[in-house]
Design a protein around this motif. Structure first.
Motif, PDB file in Angstrom:
ATOM      1  N   ARG A  56     144.290  87.994  22.346  1.00 52.16           N
ATOM      2  CA  ARG A  56     145.303  88.615  21.495  1.00 52.16           C
ATOM      3  C   ARG A  56     146.591  87.804  21.352  1.00 52.16           C
ATOM      4  NH1 ARG A  56     144.955  91.865  17.824  1.00 52.16           N
ATOM      5  NH2 ARG A  56     146.716  93.201  18.366  1.00 52.16           N
ATOM      6  N   LYS A  57     146.783  86.757  22.112  1.00 53.30           N
ATOM      7  CA  LYS A  57     148.005  85.956  21.982  1.00 53.30           C
ATOM      8  C   LYS A  57     148.066  85.272  20.620  1.00 53.30           C
ATOM      9  CE  LYS A  57     148.963  84.866  26.841  1.00 53.30           C
ATOM     10  NZ  LYS A  57     149.123  83.762  27.835  1.00 53.30           N
ATOM     11  N   PHE A  58     146.953  84.697  20.224  1.00 56.18           N
ATOM     12  CA  PHE A  58     146.884  84.003  18.945  1.00 56.18           C
ATOM     13  C   PHE A  58     147.144  84.978  17.793  1.00 56.18           C
ATOM     14  CE2 PHE A  58     144.015  80.948  16.286  1.00 56.18           C
ATOM     15  CZ  PHE A  58     145.142  80.460  15.650  1.00 56.18           C
ATOM     16  N   ASP A  59     146.585  86.175  17.896  1.00 54.65           N
ATOM     17  CA  ASP A  59     146.744  87.183  16.842  1.00 54.65           C
ATOM     18  C   ASP A  59     148.204  87.591  16.669  1.00 54.65           C
ATOM     19  OD1 ASP A  59     144.239  87.181  18.278  1.00 54.65           O
ATOM     20  OD2 ASP A  59     143.600  88.856  17.030  1.00 54.65           O
ATOM     21  N   ILE A  60     148.888  87.767  17.794  1.00 51.82           N
ATOM     22  CA  ILE A  60     150.246  88.306  17.757  1.00 51.82           C
ATOM     23  C   ILE A  60     151.281  87.218  17.474  1.00 51.82           C
ATOM     24  CG2 ILE A  60     152.035  89.451  19.147  1.00 51.82           C
ATOM     25  CD1 ILE A  60     149.773  90.912  20.609  1.00 51.82           C
ATOM     26  N   ASP A  61     151.174  86.090  18.172  1.00 52.60           N
ATOM     27  CA  ASP A  61     152.190  85.048  18.037  1.00 52.60           C
ATOM     28  C   ASP A  61     152.028  84.212  16.774  1.00 52.60           C
ATOM     29  OD1 ASP A  61     153.400  85.761  20.400  1.00 52.60           O
ATOM     30  OD2 ASP A  61     152.249  84.336  21.617  1.00 52.60           O
ATOM     31  N   ARG A  62     150.820  84.139  16.250  1.00 53.20           N
ATOM     32  CA  ARG A  62     150.530  83.345  15.052  1.00 53.20           C
ATOM     33  C   ARG A  62     150.638  81.846  15.302  1.00 53.20           C
ATOM     34  NH1 ARG A  62     147.545  86.873  12.389  1.00 53.20           N
ATOM     35  NH2 ARG A  62     148.656  88.822  12.002  1.00 53.20           N
ATOM     36  N   TYR A  63     150.616  81.443  16.556  1.00 54.07           N
ATOM     37  CA  TYR A  63     150.400  80.039  16.910  1.00 54.07           C
ATOM     38  C   TYR A  63     149.418  80.040  18.076  1.00 54.07           C
ATOM     39  CZ  TYR A  63     154.078  80.965  20.398  1.00 54.07           C
ATOM     40  OH  TYR A  63     154.840  81.498  21.411  1.00 54.07           O
ATOM     41  N   PRO A  64     148.574  79.015  18.211  1.00 50.92           N
ATOM     42  CA  PRO A  64     147.413  79.090  19.100  1.00 50.92           C
ATOM     43  C   PRO A  64     147.746  79.151  20.582  1.00 50.92           C
ATOM     44  CG  PRO A  64     147.648  76.881  18.211  1.00 50.92           C
ATOM     45  CD  PRO A  64     148.632  77.741  17.476  1.00 50.92           C
ATOM     46  N   CYS A  65     146.946  79.964  21.271  1.00 53.15           N
ATOM     47  CA  CYS A  65     146.989  80.002  22.725  1.00 53.15           C
ATOM     48  C   CYS A  65     146.177  78.822  23.252  1.00 53.15           C
ATOM     49  CB  CYS A  65     146.398  81.321  23.224  1.00 53.15           C
ATOM     50  SG  CYS A  65     144.708  81.611  22.633  1.00 53.15           S
ATOM     51  N   ALA A  66     146.115  78.651  24.582  1.00 52.80           N
ATOM     52  CA  ALA A  66     145.361  77.535  25.157  1.00 52.80           C
ATOM     53  C   ALA A  66     143.875  77.642  24.816  1.00 52.80           C
ATOM     54  CB  ALA A  66     145.555  77.504  26.669  1.00 52.80           C
ATOM     55  N   LEU A  67     143.356  78.865  24.745  1.00 45.96           N
ATOM     56  CA  LEU A  67     141.956  79.075  24.403  1.00 45.96           C
ATOM     57  C   LEU A  67     141.669  78.611  22.976  1.00 45.96           C
ATOM     58  CD1 LEU A  67     141.819  82.685  25.859  1.00 45.96           C
ATOM     59  CD2 LEU A  67     140.728  80.690  26.906  1.00 45.96           C
ATOM     60  N   SER A  68     142.549  78.985  22.060  1.00 48.35           N
ATOM     61  CA  SER A  68     142.375  78.593  20.656  1.00 48.35           C
ATOM     62  C   SER A  68     142.534  77.090  20.481  1.00 48.35           C
ATOM     63  CB  SER A  68     143.383  79.338  19.784  1.00 48.35           C
ATOM     64  OG  SER A  68     143.262  80.734  19.944  1.00 48.35           O
ATOM     65  N   ILE A  69     143.414  76.503  21.256  1.00 51.03           N
ATOM     66  CA  ILE A  69     143.591  75.049  21.188  1.00 51.03           C
ATOM     67  C   ILE A  69     142.318  74.345  21.649  1.00 51.03           C
ATOM     68  CG2 ILE A  69     144.809  73.100  22.239  1.00 51.03           C
ATOM     69  CD1 ILE A  69     147.347  74.795  22.167  1.00 51.03           C
ATOM     70  N   GLY A  70     141.705  74.864  22.723  1.00 53.29           N
ATOM     71  CA  GLY A  70     140.441  74.288  23.190  1.00 53.29           C
ATOM     72  C   GLY A  70     139.364  74.348  22.124  1.00 53.29           C
ATOM     73  N   ALA A  71     139.278  75.512  21.441  1.00 57.24           N
ATOM     74  CA  ALA A  71     138.300  75.662  20.368  1.00 57.24           C
ATOM     75  C   ALA A  71     138.630  74.751  19.193  1.00 57.24           C
ATOM     76  CB  ALA A  71     138.255  77.116  19.920  1.00 57.24           C
ATOM     77  N   ASP A  72     139.901  74.604  18.890  1.00 62.73           N
ATOM     78  CA  ASP A  72     140.321  73.768  17.769  1.00 62.73           C
ATOM     79  C   ASP A  72     140.015  72.291  18.040  1.00 62.73           C
ATOM     80  OD1 ASP A  72     141.844  73.653  15.161  1.00 62.73           O
ATOM     81  OD2 ASP A  72     143.068  72.299  16.373  1.00 62.73           O
ATOM     82  N   VAL A  73     140.246  71.841  19.265  1.00 67.14           N
ATOM     83  CA  VAL A  73     139.948  70.451  19.629  1.00 67.14           C
ATOM     84  C   VAL A  73     138.453  70.189  19.484  1.00 67.14           C
ATOM     85  CG1 VAL A  73     139.904  68.803  21.528  1.00 67.14           C
ATOM     86  CG2 VAL A  73     141.937  70.197  21.145  1.00 67.14           C
ATOM     87  N   LYS A  74     137.650  71.137  19.948  1.00 65.84           N
ATOM     88  CA  LYS A  74     136.196  71.015  19.838  1.00 65.84           C
ATOM     89  C   LYS A  74     135.773  70.988  18.370  1.00 65.84           C
ATOM     90  CE  LYS A  74     131.903  71.624  21.643  1.00 65.84           C
ATOM     91  NZ  LYS A  74     131.273  70.887  22.761  1.00 65.84           N
ATOM     92  N   CYS A  75     136.387  71.854  17.578  1.00 63.50           N
ATOM     93  CA  CYS A  75     136.048  71.966  16.167  1.00 63.50           C
ATOM     94  C   CYS A  75     136.394  70.684  15.405  1.00 63.50           C
ATOM     95  CB  CYS A  75     136.775  73.156  15.560  1.00 63.50           C
ATOM     96  SG  CYS A  75     136.553  73.361  13.784  1.00 63.50           S
ATOM     97  N   LEU A  76     137.592  70.163  15.614  1.00 64.02           N
ATOM     98  CA  LEU A  76     138.031  68.971  14.898  1.00 64.02           C
ATOM     99  C   LEU A  76     137.259  67.726  15.332  1.00 64.02           C
ATOM    100  CD1 LEU A  76     141.916  69.554  14.958  1.00 64.02           C
ATOM    101  CD2 LEU A  76     140.374  69.828  13.005  1.00 64.02           C
ATOM    102  N   LYS A  77     136.806  67.723  16.569  1.00 65.80           N
ATOM    103  CA  LYS A  77     136.116  66.546  17.099  1.00 65.80           C
ATOM    104  C   LYS A  77     134.663  66.486  16.652  1.00 65.80           C
ATOM    105  CE  LYS A  77     135.253  64.083  21.437  1.00 65.80           C
ATOM    106  NZ  LYS A  77     135.438  64.112  22.915  1.00 65.80           N
ATOM    107  N   HIS A  78     133.993  67.642  16.582  1.00 63.83           N
ATOM    108  CA  HIS A  78     132.561  67.640  16.327  1.00 63.83           C
ATOM    109  C   HIS A  78     132.177  68.237  14.967  1.00 63.83           C
ATOM    110  CE1 HIS A  78     131.652  66.369  20.445  1.00 63.83           C
ATOM    111  NE2 HIS A  78     132.563  67.236  20.860  1.00 63.83           N
TER     112      HIS A  78
END
Length: 216
Positions: free
Chosen positions: A117-139
């Motif tokens: 819920r951090k990403f949903d509320i703050d509208r900038y990525p939490c550490a979990l979302s950053i991990g997913a984003d790094v994986k997404c952009l890389k592969h």
């Protein structure tokens, strides 16, 4: 009395206590009459806008985010890169991420959401979302995501910050310098007169700003 529900974000940087903050800030000004109170409020707004304009213009031209969010992202990137990320649906950009607490979270980069819920509320990525984003952009390299800034709310961009404070707040000149068009002045209604009860009973008093006179 019922109050309307406000559906927008009101947490952390998008704070919900602005009314309490302003009440405390203008505690002394609120004891003044209307026009002097407005002068204090406008003076403070002018000060804020000028300071925010200077802060937005300061710093490196390569900085894309407001300092608060940029510092948060800078601290979270090393943590997010170490997390275990499993793709669930690369077409919908859904990922499973194991957090530092050992729990599994679902990150939806397309909807910009995380089950923490951090990403949903703050509208900038939490550490979990950053991990997913790094994986997404890389592969996966989706067309809608070119870098991490694409999953951050545009409200946190420095160009939007500067745009919000681009105007100048001018102080109100003295009443003697006001140039009120005749047709507008004629339309300004005055508060109704009333009969004061008690010691000065029978006297009519008007509180209009054009006819104000102290009690005799």
């Amino acid at each position: 009395m019922s109050f309307p529900h406000f559906p927008g974000p009101r947490y952390n940087i998008d704070t919900s206590n602005c009314a309490e903050f302003l009440n405390a800030l203008f505690e002394n000004a609120r004891k003044l009459s209307l026009l002097p109170m407005l002068d204090v409020v406008i003076d403070k707004m002018a000060e804020w806008f000028n300071r925010q304009m200077k802060d937005a213009a300061a710093g490196l031209s390569t900085r894309k985010l407001v300092p608060f969010v940029e510092n948060k992202i800078h601290k979270r990137v090393p943590k997010g890169q170490k997390l275990i990320v499993t793709p669930l649906n690369t077409f919908e950009l859904e990922y499973s991420v194991i957090g530092k607490d050992g729990k599994t979270y679902i990150v939806d980069l397309h909807q910009k959401k995380c089950s923490c819920r951090k990403f949903d509320i703050d509208r900038y990525p939490c550490a979990l979302s950053i991990g997913a984003d790094v994986k997404c952009l890389k592969h996966d390299r989706p067309l809608e995501l070119s870098d991490m800034y694409d999953i951050i709310s545009p409200n946190y961009l420095t160009k939007v910050w500067a745009l919000a404070y681009r105007r100048t707040i001018y102080l109100v000149p003295h009443m003697s310098e006001w140039m009120v068009p005749k047709d507008i002045a004629e339309q300004c209604p005055l508060p109704p007169e009333y009969t004061k009860k008690g010691k000065n009973s029978g006297k009519k008093v008007s509180f209009g700003w054009r006819t104000w006179a102290p009690y005799q």
